[in-house]
Design an enzyme around this catalytic site. Structure first.
Site, PDB file in Angstrom:
ATOM      1  N   GLU A 162       0.840  -1.196   0.000  1.00  0.00           N
ATOM      2  CA  GLU A 162       0.000   0.000   0.000  1.00  0.00           C
ATOM      3  C   GLU A 162       0.874   1.244   0.000  1.00  0.00           C
ATOM      4  O   GLU A 162       1.759   1.373   0.829  1.00  0.00           O
ATOM      5  CB  GLU A 162      -0.921  -0.025   1.232  1.00  0.00           C
ATOM      6  CG  GLU A 162      -1.923   1.095   1.251  1.00  0.00           C
ATOM      7  CD  GLU A 162      -2.617   1.290  -0.083  1.00  0.00           C
ATOM      8  OE1 GLU A 162      -3.328   0.382  -0.532  1.00  0.00           O
ATOM      9  OE2 GLU A 162      -2.417   2.357  -0.713  1.00  0.00           O
ATOM     10  N   CYS A 207       6.423   4.555   9.174  1.00  0.00           N
ATOM     11  CA  CYS A 207       6.935   3.763   8.045  1.00  0.00           C
ATOM     12  C   CYS A 207       8.361   4.063   7.605  1.00  0.00           C
ATOM     13  O   CYS A 207       9.159   3.140   7.457  1.00  0.00           O
ATOM     14  CB  CYS A 207       6.005   3.928   6.854  1.00  0.00           C
ATOM     15  SG  CYS A 207       4.381   3.228   7.147  1.00  0.00           S
TER      16      CYS A 207
HETATM   17  P1  NAD Z   1      -1.641  -0.290  12.667  1.00  0.00           P
HETATM   18  O1  NAD Z   1      -0.806  -0.584  13.833  1.00  0.00           O
HETATM   19  O2  NAD Z   1      -2.389   0.998  12.601  1.00  0.00           O
HETATM   20  O3  NAD Z   1      -2.721  -1.443  12.465  1.00  0.00           O
HETATM   21  C1  NAD Z   1      -2.405  -2.791  12.512  1.00  0.00           C
HETATM   22  C2  NAD Z   1      -3.587  -3.532  13.112  1.00  0.00           C
HETATM   23  O4  NAD Z   1      -3.335  -4.934  13.022  1.00  0.00           O
HETATM   24  C3  NAD Z   1      -3.822  -3.226  14.585  1.00  0.00           C
HETATM   25  O5  NAD Z   1      -5.148  -2.770  14.776  1.00  0.00           O
HETATM   26  C4  NAD Z   1      -3.579  -4.566  15.281  1.00  0.00           C
HETATM   27  O6  NAD Z   1      -4.429  -4.778  16.401  1.00  0.00           O
HETATM   28  C5  NAD Z   1      -3.888  -5.542  14.171  1.00  0.00           C
HETATM   29  N1  NAD Z   1      -3.276  -6.861  14.380  1.00  0.00           N
HETATM   30  C6  NAD Z   1      -2.007  -7.143  14.732  1.00  0.00           C
HETATM   31  N2  NAD Z   1      -1.837  -8.471  14.818  1.00  0.00           N
HETATM   32  C7  NAD Z   1      -3.020  -9.047  14.534  1.00  0.00           C
HETATM   33  C8  NAD Z   1      -3.480 -10.383  14.471  1.00  0.00           C
HETATM   34  N3  NAD Z   1      -2.655 -11.402  14.703  1.00  0.00           N
HETATM   35  N4  NAD Z   1      -4.766 -10.604  14.147  1.00  0.00           N
HETATM   36  C9  NAD Z   1      -5.600  -9.582  13.908  1.00  0.00           C
HETATM   37  N5  NAD Z   1      -5.229  -8.290  13.948  1.00  0.00           N
HETATM   38  C10 NAD Z   1      -3.947  -8.022  14.262  1.00  0.00           C
HETATM   39  O7  NAD Z   1      -0.683  -0.432  11.393  1.00  0.00           O
HETATM   40  P2  NAD Z   1      -0.823   0.331  10.003  1.00  0.00           P
HETATM   41  O8  NAD Z   1      -0.276   1.709  10.104  1.00  0.00           O
HETATM   42  O9  NAD Z   1      -2.199   0.131   9.472  1.00  0.00           O
HETATM   43  O10 NAD Z   1       0.204  -0.491   9.121  1.00  0.00           O
HETATM   44  C11 NAD Z   1      -0.088  -1.791   8.676  1.00  0.00           C
HETATM   45  C12 NAD Z   1       0.949  -2.182   7.637  1.00  0.00           C
HETATM   46  O11 NAD Z   1       0.842  -1.303   6.505  1.00  0.00           O
HETATM   47  C13 NAD Z   1       2.389  -2.060   8.106  1.00  0.00           C
HETATM   48  O12 NAD Z   1       3.130  -3.089   7.540  1.00  0.00           O
HETATM   49  C14 NAD Z   1       2.838  -0.725   7.553  1.00  0.00           C
HETATM   50  O13 NAD Z   1       4.216  -0.687   7.336  1.00  0.00           O
HETATM   51  C15 NAD Z   1       2.097  -0.674   6.232  1.00  0.00           C
HETATM   52  N6  NAD Z   1       1.818   0.674   5.741  1.00  0.00           N
HETATM   53  C16 NAD Z   1       1.442   1.658   6.602  1.00  0.00           C
HETATM   54  C17 NAD Z   1       1.139   2.922   6.104  1.00  0.00           C
HETATM   55  C18 NAD Z   1       0.733   4.044   7.033  1.00  0.00           C
HETATM   56  O14 NAD Z   1       0.683   5.193   6.596  1.00  0.00           O
HETATM   57  N7  NAD Z   1       0.423   3.789   8.277  1.00  0.00           N
HETATM   58  C19 NAD Z   1       1.210   3.170   4.723  1.00  0.00           C
HETATM   59  C20 NAD Z   1       1.560   2.131   3.886  1.00  0.00           C
HETATM   60  C21 NAD Z   1       1.857   0.881   4.399  1.00  0.00           C
END
Ligand code: NAD
Length: 542
Positions: free
Chosen positions: A207, A322
């Protein structure tokens, strides 16, 4: 390809929530269910007060989750076309006008059936899904092998196990999370261990959204990248996932690659963006010592189309969850491959970022005569950038940590997108509860910018929030003299730049509405004889 009915997104965070919402919004014929292991987060997603702040997100939720009407924000040409193409759009703006007069620019969608759901029933939702998106967090490892650089894939591994146990035969498993190159192997191995007689396809679909503009980025992506194994089954899986995006993304923007290229591309994209920030920030340090102006330099070089003008604003450096972790992941990958020079090269991007943050704190202290004792500092902007409540790797927190060392009387914090109690809790957790005002420390978090700035000696603008650009700190309480307050009222430029770093200090003293050098300040005192250094009012103000 036509067989997709149910999509499950595991992880209801900054990526999973908005991505699933837009997918559901653009595909009314599909059911999209977001699951998370955190029941509190899922409960919040079902309410009006969703756990993340993103402009436009709530409007999308109102349609896909609640089945109610679209509001005016979507009424831009590209969105209107897309909405028109949906079978259940029932009225135009003129029809709306006759219904409600003043809301002439709203588009009504009647009878839209909700198709976005939030649930804690992970196994059931996975078992019904044709496509499982994995969007869980992948932070930097804190301990063990590769601590401080390698990516912690514990959450992803746990989800892979759940998927392996519960997924229906033929379900497509998609990495949405940012992962180290070759992570798909881990998922594939886990699937094989639990379901040795079944073949699953694993895709990489990183993403590229940015916090603060996530909805716009998802609605109008530059590209959608899908990596698959180079087999007929892999290509079919990639085409199936592409069919979900094709509802709103032009086909030429959907790129298919091999799975390792896709995984690596995401790490490289973030590393290259961060590298530009560190590059321009390193030049800002040279500017400050030579008299060159970093904005002029950035403009001059950015006009060269080979360089371009994006990501060339000098400032406090990059924050957020990130950039740092993804560069560190790249560094670790290079090291693991025995490419030490490559690892060192990318490590420098992080080093310059830390240098820039430390430099800013040093400058603030220097600007305030080398001491913060008895002084109040206001931090405007606590999240890592504007229009988000994401505070991970926030430059503000680093600055607070550095400033505390010089014992200011108060550090007042305000951010329009963050809930004060949450910020307070986080600062207490990360810097220790003793730094909070209620425990005798200097840090107080405010729900109001004016109160936060009241009687501040310096206001540090950490993010580009529109509220800060457009707000004038002109409360008559800031200083006792009438003349000063009338001067403030007539000054249309409340936040003027002091720092060539791009980080801004509004005022050395709160009653000056512009930042000044000490020489300028002395001259100003000359012109305003009722307020001289050492005058009673100033003495009271410290
Ligand atoms: P986040 O911490 O906001 O959300 C992750 C969610 O996953 C949490 O709500 C957590 O409770 C849940 N989770 C963790 N383990 C779990 C499990 N075993 N079963 C069910 N749920 C579970 O993270 P995010 O910012 O959404 O990032 C997610 C991924 O996307 C990461 O790899 C990040 O690098 C990538 N990413 C983030 C962004 C950004 O702007 N935040 C942009 C692009 C990509």
């Amino acid at each position: 390809i036509g067989g997709v009915k149910n999509i499950c997104c595991v992880g209801a965070g900054y990526v999973g929530g908005p991505t699933a919402a837009v997918m559901a919004f653009q595909n009314p014929h599909l059911n999209v269910t977001v699951v998370d292991r955190d029941p509190g987060r899922i409960a919040q997603w079902k309410t009006k007060h969703v756990p993340i702040y993103e402009p436009g997100l709530y409007e999308i939720l109102r349609i896909a989750r609640d089945g109610s009407r679209a509001s005016s924000f979507i009424n831009e040409p590209s969105r209107a076309d897309s909405l028109d193409s949906m079978s259940n759009v029932s009225s135009s703006s003129s029809e709306c006008e006759s219904q409600c007069g003043e809301h002439a620019d709203e588009i009504y969608i009647s009878g839209r059936v909700p198709n976005l759901f939030f649930s804690t029933d992970i196994s059931k939702t996975i078992s019904e899904a044709d496509i499982v998106l994995i969007a869980v967090n992948t932070p930097t490892k804190l301990r063990g092998l590769g601590a401080g650089r390698a990516t912690d894939v514990t959450a992803l591994e746990a989800v892979a196990r759940e998927v392996a146990i519960h997924a229906k035969p033929g379900a497509i498993v998609v990495e949405k999370s940012t992962v180290p190159c070759r992570t798909a192997d881990i998922i594939q191995d886990t699937l094989k261990i639990h379901r040795p007689n079944l073949a699953f396809e694993v895709l990489s679909n990183p993403e590229f959204l940015a916090a603060g503009t996530a909805i716009n980025d998802l609605l109008h992506p530059d590209r959608v990248l899908i990596g698959s194994s180079n087999t007929p089954a892999g290509h079919l899986a990639a085409a199936t996932l592409a069919s979900v995006y094709v509802s709103w993304v032009p086909r030429h923007k959907i790129i298919t690659t091999n799975i390792w290229s896709s995984e690596l591309s995401k790490l490289v994209a973030n590393s290259m963006l961060a590298q530009r920030i560190s590059s321009i920030n390193s030049i800002s340090a040279i500017c400050e010592k030579t008299g060159a102006d970093i904005d002029e330099v950035a403009k001059s070089i950015g006009l060269d189309p080979r360089i371009g003008n994006k990501f060339l604003r000098a400032g406090l450096g990059f924050g957020g969850s990130c950039f740092k972790k993804d560069i560190l992941s790249l560094v670790y990958l290079a090291e693991s491959l025995g490419l030490d020079e490559v690892a060192e090269y990318w490590q420098q991007v992080v080093t310059i970022n830390e240098f820039q943050r430390a430099r800013f704190v040093r400058r603030v202290v220097k600007c305030l005569n080398g001491t913060l004792v008895g002084k109040k500092l206001t931090i405007l902007g606590y999240a890592f950038k504007k229009d988000t409540n994401d505070t991970r790797e926030s430059p503000a927190l680093d600055s607070i940590k550095g400033l505390i060392e010089d014992a200011p009387s108060e550090i007042a914090v305000y951010d329009p997108c963050c809930i004060p109690s949450v910020v307070k809790q986080e600062i207490g957790r990360l810097l220790g509860k003793e730094v909070l005002k209620e425990n005798g420390g200097p840090v107080e978090v405010y729900a109001d910018a004016y109160r936060a700035c009241h009687k501040a000696h310096a206001i540090l603008i950490m993010t580009e929030c529109d509220e800060f650009k457009n707000t004038r700190i002109s409360s008559p309480n800031l200083h006792p003299t009438q003349k000063l307050s009338s001067r403030m009222k007539s000054d249309p430029r409340p936040f003027q730049r002091l720092e060539p770093t791009g980080s801004e200090i509004l005022a050395l003293h709160s009653y000056l509405t512009r930042t000044v050098s000490m020489a300028d300040a002395l001259q100003w005192f000359e012109e305003n004889p009722e307020c001289k250094p050492g005058c009673k009012a100033c003495a009271e103000e410290g």
